[in-house]
Design a protein around this motif. Sequence first.
Motif, PDB file in Angstrom:
ATOM      1  N   ASP A 170     -50.383 -44.548  11.783  1.00  0.00           N
ATOM      2  CA  ASP A 170     -51.366 -44.209  11.460  1.00  0.00           C
ATOM      3  C   ASP A 170     -51.376 -43.307  10.154  1.00  0.00           C
ATOM      4  O   ASP A 170     -50.025 -43.390   9.552  1.00  0.00           O
ATOM      5  CB  ASP A 170     -51.304 -42.866  12.155  1.00  0.00           C
ATOM      6  CG  ASP A 170     -52.374 -42.965  13.990  1.00  0.00           C
ATOM      7  OD1 ASP A 170     -52.902 -41.687  13.995  1.00  0.00           O
ATOM      8  OD2 ASP A 170     -52.243 -43.911  13.843  1.00  0.00           O
ATOM      9  N   GLN A 176     -54.722 -42.002   6.844  1.00  0.00           N
ATOM     10  CA  GLN A 176     -55.483 -42.040   6.509  1.00  0.00           C
ATOM     11  C   GLN A 176     -56.769 -43.313   5.714  1.00  0.00           C
ATOM     12  O   GLN A 176     -55.712 -43.624   4.412  1.00  0.00           O
ATOM     13  CB  GLN A 176     -55.988 -40.709   5.632  1.00  0.00           C
ATOM     14  CG  GLN A 176     -57.585 -40.381   5.715  1.00  0.00           C
ATOM     15  CD  GLN A 176     -56.865 -38.866   4.936  1.00  0.00           C
ATOM     16  OE1 GLN A 176     -56.675 -38.821   3.489  1.00  0.00           O
ATOM     17  NE2 GLN A 176     -57.517 -38.051   5.097  1.00  0.00           N
ATOM     18  N   TYR A 212     -63.129 -40.537   5.646  1.00  0.00           N
ATOM     19  CA  TYR A 212     -61.731 -40.868   5.392  1.00  0.00           C
ATOM     20  C   TYR A 212     -61.278 -40.772   6.562  1.00  0.00           C
ATOM     21  O   TYR A 212     -60.912 -39.456   7.465  1.00  0.00           O
ATOM     22  CB  TYR A 212     -60.908 -39.985   4.155  1.00  0.00           C
ATOM     23  CG  TYR A 212     -61.399 -40.617   2.658  1.00  0.00           C
ATOM     24  CD1 TYR A 212     -62.390 -39.887   2.044  1.00  0.00           C
ATOM     25  CD2 TYR A 212     -60.639 -41.318   2.256  1.00  0.00           C
ATOM     26  CE1 TYR A 212     -62.791 -40.289   1.296  1.00  0.00           C
ATOM     27  CE2 TYR A 212     -61.328 -41.655   1.071  1.00  0.00           C
ATOM     28  CZ  TYR A 212     -62.047 -41.039   0.258  1.00  0.00           C
ATOM     29  OH  TYR A 212     -62.500 -42.144  -0.957  1.00  0.00           O
ATOM     30  N   GLU A 213     -60.330 -41.320   7.418  1.00  0.00           N
ATOM     31  CA  GLU A 213     -60.407 -41.247   8.428  1.00  0.00           C
ATOM     32  C   GLU A 213     -59.027 -41.962   9.147  1.00  0.00           C
ATOM     33  O   GLU A 213     -58.511 -42.876   8.730  1.00  0.00           O
ATOM     34  CB  GLU A 213     -61.598 -41.412   9.332  1.00  0.00           C
ATOM     35  CG  GLU A 213     -62.775 -40.895   9.772  1.00  0.00           C
ATOM     36  CD  GLU A 213     -62.693 -39.272  10.303  1.00  0.00           C
ATOM     37  OE1 GLU A 213     -63.630 -39.091  10.084  1.00  0.00           O
ATOM     38  OE2 GLU A 213     -61.574 -39.491  11.125  1.00  0.00           O
ATOM     39  N   ASP A 214     -58.321 -41.545   9.926  1.00  0.00           N
ATOM     40  CA  ASP A 214     -57.012 -42.185  10.696  1.00  0.00           C
ATOM     41  C   ASP A 214     -57.563 -43.164  11.659  1.00  0.00           C
ATOM     42  O   ASP A 214     -57.714 -43.467  12.086  1.00  0.00           O
ATOM     43  CB  ASP A 214     -56.179 -41.006  10.911  1.00  0.00           C
ATOM     44  CG  ASP A 214     -55.329 -40.579  10.492  1.00  0.00           C
ATOM     45  OD1 ASP A 214     -54.739 -39.243  10.597  1.00  0.00           O
ATOM     46  OD2 ASP A 214     -55.293 -40.391   8.966  1.00  0.00           O
TER      47      ASP A 214
END
Length: 167
Positions: free
Chosen positions: A86, A88, A98-100
């Motif tokens: 995972d 970001q 910004y997302e994982d």
Amino acid sequence: MILEILEYPDPRLRTIAKPVDEVTDETRKLIDDMFETMYDAPGIGLAATQVNVHRQIIVMDLSEDKSEPRVFINPEVEVLEGELEDMQEGCLSVPGFYEDVSRIEHCMIKAIDRDGKPFELEARGLLAVCIQHEMDHLNGKLFVDYLSSLKRTRIRKKLEKLHKKSA
Ligand SMILES: O=C(O)C[C@@H](Cc1ccccc1)C(=O)SCC(=O)c1ccccc1
Ligand SMILES: [Zn+2]
């Protein structure tokens, strides 16, 4: 010159890029413009799809001081270990979010360089993540596609509102 970066949900971002038949001076001019555009954004990667050119061309520079420019033409990725990691992610076509995202942690990249010479590069960590993110662009895929539909819709609505204001 600095090129315009398409922003989600622009449908042109969903175009599938075609392979480059021959690396010409025109290809190299586009690559130079893509680097200038990426550094200006700033970003650490840019796919030709994002500047509305639907050819399999990626530029990347993970260094802090623009010292490691990399070009990948007609890239292919081979999974070396199935480990998922995972990390970001951001995207110049989805500014401010910004997302994982979970991606393959260790892969082999096969591509052609700016002189038309084939090469292979083993990648781990951010390099592996970034090349997969860029190759998704060439296949009309965005990192928001890995999020829940609720999150994706929220991001789309926020960006559409921004586009209306600036239009
Ligand atoms: O939209 C793109 O392809 C560029 C994107 C690449 C990327 C970043 C992080 C994880 C995966 C792929 C970006 O460069 S977003 C901006 C960014 O991450 C950054 C900007 C300045 C310095 C360091 C990072
Ligand atoms: Zn992106």
